[in-house]
Design an enzyme around this catalytic site. Structure first.
Site, PDB file in Angstrom:
ATOM      1  N   GLU A 168       0.881  -1.182   0.000  1.00 12.97           N
ATOM      2  CA  GLU A 168       0.000   0.000   0.000  1.00 12.97           C
ATOM      3  C   GLU A 168       0.904   1.212   0.000  1.00 12.97           C
ATOM      4  OE1 GLU A 168      -3.077   0.132  -0.377  1.00 12.97           O
ATOM      5  OE2 GLU A 168      -3.604  -1.975  -0.095  1.00 12.97           O
ATOM      6  N   CYS A 186      -1.730   9.280   3.711  1.00 11.89           N
ATOM      7  CA  CYS A 186      -1.585   8.863   2.323  1.00 11.89           C
ATOM      8  C   CYS A 186      -2.816   9.274   1.527  1.00 11.89           C
ATOM      9  CB  CYS A 186      -1.379   7.365   2.245  1.00 11.89           C
ATOM     10  SG  CYS A 186      -2.535   6.503   3.279  1.00 11.89           S
TER      11      CYS A 186
END
Ligand code: NAD
Length: 955
Positions: free
Chosen positions: A712, A746
């Site tokens: 990720e 993020c």
């Protein structure tokens, strides 16, 4: 009931004019597709600056409903008018068959112009005037018919987002007070017209976390208005807002009372609104009476039911609060209303009650209650509503009635109108039922004093059914905040020893050897271990918040959200494991048993980043463990202590020490060694794209089995805003998404792409809102934006900002007065094109680009950036939102809200392209990637024949 029944009959015998709220709701109930479409159109159409978008919006909303279906009833006029206009509109709007090209376009523009006009006309019925003078003239004309009428003017608008907004509202309130004061004098506040004000309009940060500023900046403004109202001897009411501002509003109210007692002790016109849907309503009434008596004053108190019900419920669920701040049953609110009414009448020495309701039953009950008593009071209704009922009431009683009268441009009215429609349009609403002749009078006026027929909403903790929601904390509430503050003050971060090469090797050996034993532990037991850990962590919220503030420098709200996310991960993966990893029997030929079994792959390496040092760390580890793997967990260099505490908690909950080992150290050495180890059966990584590539190459370069990598990584996350979006909502979403957590998420917004038609206004509001953010020490409640993680990040972001100063146009920058280390001021730049944004800057830096023309081309440019993590969309055109989402190669898409804070099991999180491999964390497909699969096929007919088949035959 006896009192009110004739009123209802009276209203039904003489129906309201076709434009009244009652008629509108009858014709287009909110619960119908038509009602919803009209409401959505009314809310947005007038603010759309460009014809193209206005046409698209109109086509989108009208296309959803059947306006041309035949109807019946006394309001045929509205029905036939709107039906034919709308049916015609639909023929002309894009998507319709028939004419095309210029004719169609001209037709569409005419239709939209007619729709705009219709909505303006509709709006006019609910606003008393566009400005205060017009409103006062209208009030006078209404008073000539009904002498009992008084008015309370409400200046329409959204809450202030900037200081400029607040100053504008202040000026408009002051002008209104002066204008009203110039009217007839010497009648006192009860008999003359007054004004209602919203504190959220007078200060952009009217919230508990900014208490000091509320008293320093907001209080003097309200005081200025109060003084003007006192001099004019008129009613000034502070409107009620959301429940998380209730206590703050009472404190502001008392501070003003103290000043009034000094400067204007004779004034009887100061007041506030109390909402009976608040579970604390009765206490609020008593508190207001106490304040009046303490200061030797008398207040005017408006009792309302409350207008933010849906928002309050949503907020309590999202925040995982212990309960709801408002009643979940409509009739409990009605009961509370009567109880508060009685209490208010009982405080006659200190309070002049103003009962705002359109419910005939409630009005009857209040008149009954007050009958024979000496307490003075008045009734209130909204302009454009309840006229029928009050016409009847005023026919039999000389009770004074005040009209709450919105004043403003139609543009501002519509958000207000939609709120009222929602509030009164619910099937359970009196106004809605009054308009429905199917509902008989007895049912309409039934006493609220009955037990609830069925349970209301599930409590916030039970939101997800069997899986308990994690416990939150309401930071606006002192009692819930205090333990956190205490824990933060006491938190100490200890050094964690780095693992040497020998220690890593020994740990990997142990973990490798322990795998078969852990993998054989029954699934239910592994799941139960995770649930025990979840409960323990849930109970230690404050302690872990303390660690997160001290080690990762996160702000309070972020810490609470992070601990909750970790708890949710543990519980979610426990449930998922039991649901998805259990043995499945598969269909097959007779005489054979087939099943699919999943088990752990072996020793998993989990490598996590510093920005969610608890949630991401715990999520990765929990998923790997529950699937049957043993885990080598490497936290980020910056945040090993929180990770160490979490590992200790997992061990205490029952994870064997040989099944989970923390290995702390630099990524380049410890992380690299773990990825390269021959015993590693899989890697779960969250962090930068660059490091994910390094790990990928390491794994690819190894001999032996090819193992999975779950990565990720980062993103250049965009938000696309078209010209139907509401600028205030956009700005809230932008500020939260780009700057909260100092942009170190993020999912954070990096690139705002806003339609040129509204870009100037939106950019100006963002600039203003940025000025109001507080940058500083994350341990303080008031801080919105804390420091960045370390010196390296600080230097990197700074150099990007310096480059942008040279290459782009500065929009705005938050002023910073704190001297706390490593603070970066939130900053926004305007760029020429989307392609100018080259990389993820992991800090509070926002890029803004304007767009025009084809939104599909904009989506293509965003896709071309190559990342695919999060995307925000702000539009009122539902079909457009869906089209953008379908075209976007992006993992998490958020429409008309912020784009951060994905919730486990609700918004499974993770991207595609440069943003990661998937599967999504906190989603139903995650655990499979940690598993190996095995089928087991047994020939049950091997030993002597097929007993099962034969048994079936012999039947
Ligand atoms: P990073 O890639 O620098 O570090 C992440 C982890 O990898 C750390 O534990 C680090 O020690 C380790 N590491 C570094 N070099 C390594 C190597 N050669 N071999 C093995 N491990 C190594 O990232 P960061 O600065 O900690 O985190 C910020 C980045 O993470 C941003 O790009 C952000 O977008 C991304 N992120 C993504 C998600 C997501 O879910 N997609 C979530 C959070 C953060």
């Amino acid at each position: 009931m006896r009192r009110a029944a004739p009123w209802v009959h009276g209203v039904r015998d003489t129906p309201a004019p076709f434009w009244a709220m009652e008629s509108l709701l009858r014709e287009y109930p909110i619960s119908s597709a038509e009602g919803l479409a009209l409401m959505r159109l009314a809310e947005a159409l007038l603010r759309v600056p460009d014809a193209e978008t206005a046409i698209a919006l109109t086509a989108d909303q009208l296309g959803k409903a059947e306006f041309d279906a035949p109807g019946e009833g006394p309001h045929r006029m509205l029905a036939s008018l709107s039906a034919s206009a709308i049916a015609m509109s639909k023929r002309f709007l894009p998507g319709a068959e028939g004419e095309s090209g210029l004719l169609k376009r001209l037709g569409a523009q005419t239709v939209v112009a007619a729709t705009v006009r219709a909505i303006q006309l509709l709006g006019r019925q609910f606003v008393l005037g566009r400005h205060i003078s017009e409103a006062m003239a209208e009030a006078d004309s209404q008073r000539r018919q009904q002498t009992q009428l008084r008015f309370s003017y409400d200046m329409l608008g959204e809450g202030a987002r900037t200081e400029a907004d607040a100053q504008r509202y202040l000026a408009s309130y002051l002008a209104a007070v002066e204008r009203i004061a110039a009217g007839p004098r010497n009648r006192g506040p009860e008999a003359s017209d007054g004004i209602s004000i919203k504190l959220s309009a007078l200060f952009s940060r009217y919230e508990e976390s900014q208490r000091d500023r509320v008293f320093a900046d907001l209080l003097p403004r309200v005081w200025q208005l109060a003084q003007a109202a006192a001099r004019a001897d008129m009613n000034l009411t502070i409107d009620a807002e959301e429940s998380d501002r209730l206590e703050l509003s009472l404190d502001v109210f008392e501070a003003l009372a103290a000043r009034i007692a000094q400067a204007h002790p004779q004034w009887r016109g100061f007041g506030l609104a109390v909402q009976s849907y608040q579970t604390r309503a009765l206490e609020v009434v008593d508190e207001v009476a106490r304040i009046a008596r303490t200061h030797g004053l008398r207040f005017m108190v408006r009792l309302v039911k409350g207008a933010y019900w849906d928002g309050e419920i949503k907020r309590a669920q999202e925040a995982g609060l212990a309960g709801y701040p408002v009643f979940t049953h409509k009739h409990h609110t009605d009961i509370a209303y009567l109880a508060c009414a009685q209490a208010l009448l009982g405080h006659a020495d200190a309070i002049y009650p103003q009962f705002a309701t359109h419910n005939a039953g409630t009005i009857g009950a209040i008149l009954q209650m007050a009958h024979g008593g000496s307490a003075k009071f008045e009734m209130q209704r909204l302009h454009g509503m309840g006229e029928g009922i009050y016409r009847e009431v005023m026919g039999v009683s000389d009770v004074p009635v005040r009209v709450y009268a919105p004043v403003g441009e139609h543009r501002d009215l519509l958000a207000y109108l939609v709120r009222r429609l929602l509030e009164n349009g619910a099937n359970s609403s009196f106004v809605h039922q009054l308009a429905d002749p199917q509902v008989d009078v007895d049912a309409l006026l039934a006493s609220p004093l009955v037990p609830a027929a069925q349970p209301g909403l599930p409590m916030p903790a039970a939101l997800y059914g069997a899986r308990p929601n994690s416990t939150g904390a309401d930071l606006a509430c002192v009692a819930q905040r205090e333990p956190l503050m205490h824990a933060i003050a006491g938190a100490r971060i200890e050094a964690v020893k780095e693992a040497s090469a020998e220690q890593i090797d020994a740990a990997m050996q142990r973990l490798h050897a322990a795998y078969p034993r852990w993998n054989e532990v029954p699934l239910a037991e592994r799941a139960a271990t995770l649930r025990r850990a979840a409960d323990a962590l849930d109970a230690r919220l404050a302690e872990f918040c303390g660690l997160l503030v001290k080690e990762a420098h996160k702000t309070l709200g972020d810490c609470v959200a992070e601990v909750r996310e970790a708890v949710d991960f543990l519980r979610y993966y426990a449930d998922q494991a039991e649901q998805r990893l259990a043995v499945q029997t598969l269909p097959g030929p007779t005489g054979e048993h087939n099943e699919l079994r999943l088990h752990g792959r072996g020793l998993f390496v989990c490598i996590s980043p510093w920005n969610f040092p608890l949630a991401i760390f715990a999520g990765q580890v929990a998923a790997a463990l529950v699937a049957g793997n043993t885990v080598a967990a490497k936290p980020a260099e910056q945040t090993p202590f929180v990770a160490q505490r979490m590992v200790a908690l997992l061990h205490e909950a029952g994870v064997p020490v040989d099944a989970l080992v923390l290995l702390h150290g630099p990524g380049e050495t410890v992380g690299a060694a773990l990825a390269a180890d021959r015993r590693t059966a899989g890697v779960c990584f969250t962090g930068s794209t660059a490091v994910a590539r390094i790990i990928n190459r390491t794994l690819a370069g190894k001999d032996g089995p090819i193992v999975p990598l779950i990565a990720e990584t980062g993103g250049i996350n965009a938000m696309l805003v078209d010209s139907t979006a509401l600028p205030e909502q956009v700005v809230d979403a932008v500020v939260q998404s780009a700057f909260r957590s100092a942009g170190q998420r993020c999912s954070a917004l990096r690139l705002l792409v806003v339609h040129e038609g509204i870009a100037d206004a939106v950019i100006e509001m963002i600039r203003g809102a940025m000025q109001e953010l507080v940058v500083g020490d994350p341990a303080l409640l008031a801080t919105d934006v804390g420091p960045v993680i370390d010196g390296e990040a600080f230097a990197g972001i700074r150099s990007h900002v310096e480059r942008l100063r040279r290459e782009a146009r500065l929009i705005g920058e938050t002023p910073v007065s704190s001297t706390f280390a490593r603070l970066i001021a939130p900053v926004a730049f305007e760029l020429e094109s989307i392609a100018d944004v080259k990389q993820e800057i992991f800090g509070p830096v926002l890029h803004v680009v304007r767009w025009k023309g084809d939104i599909d081309a904009v989506v293509a440019q965003v896709n071309a950036l190559g990342y695919g993590l999060t995307l925000g969309i702000q539009t009122r055109i539902d079909s457009r939102a869906l089209r953008i989402a379908n075209a976007a190669r992006i993992g998490n898409v958020y429409v008309n809200r912020n784009m951060i804070g994905a919730v486990v099991g609700v918004q499974p999180f993770g991207g595609e392209g440069l943003s990661g491999t998937g599967p999504k964390a906190g989603g139903p497909h995650y655990l499979y990637r940690f598993c190996a699969e095995q089928t087991l096929t047994i020939n049950t007919a091997a030993a002597g024949g097929n007993a099962e088949l034969l048994a079936g035959l012999s039947h």
